[in-house]
Write a protein that holds these residues in place. Sequence first.
Motif, PDB file in Angstrom:
ATOM      1  N   LYS A 170       0.767  -1.292  -0.221  1.00 34.34           N
ATOM      2  CA  LYS A 170      -0.259   0.427  -0.217  1.00 34.34           C
ATOM      3  C   LYS A 170       1.030   0.982  -0.342  1.00 34.34           C
ATOM      4  O   LYS A 170       0.744   2.524  -0.387  1.00 34.34           O
ATOM      5  N   TYR A 204      -6.829   0.285  -7.262  1.00 33.19           N
ATOM      6  CA  TYR A 204      -6.149   0.952  -6.251  1.00 33.19           C
ATOM      7  C   TYR A 204      -6.096   2.084  -6.607  1.00 33.19           C
ATOM      8  O   TYR A 204      -5.526   2.970  -5.351  1.00 33.19           O
ATOM      9  N   LEU A 264      -6.025   3.991  -2.923  1.00 36.06           N
ATOM     10  CA  LEU A 264      -4.812   4.789  -2.573  1.00 36.06           C
ATOM     11  C   LEU A 264      -4.671   6.124  -2.589  1.00 36.06           C
ATOM     12  O   LEU A 264      -3.698   6.670  -1.963  1.00 36.06           O
TER      13      LEU A 264
END
Length: 123
Positions: free
Chosen positions: A85, A116, A120
């Motif tokens: 991450k 993603y 993120l």
Amino acid sequence: MNLILFTVVATIGYATAQSEQYTDRYDSLRIDDVLANKRLTAAYIKCMLEKGKCTAEGRELKSHITEALQNGCSKCTQKQLAGVKKVIKHLINKENAYWVELTDMYDPKKEYRHKYERELKSL
């Protein structure tokens, strides 16, 4: 007898679950130090893109990158998941050209890229 059977089944289940995770051999890699060093970051990226030599850690990562993208890193240890991450967030926010190259290579249909990015980018 039931206790012995339960113990055997539990032990087999635990061993199977453990083998379902990626190796934790490289969990001590200091991600922050790698990301803080542009030359080192570039070396790892070039390894992933098959444009440069790979360290043992790089080869291990490269061997699992597609599967990890596809399954949300479900075989990652907690430390690996946190590291993934952190790296993806760094690439999206600070090294976007690398992020695009990597996702073009490992996710050419862009099935996982946007997922993603949404997750993120805001962190």
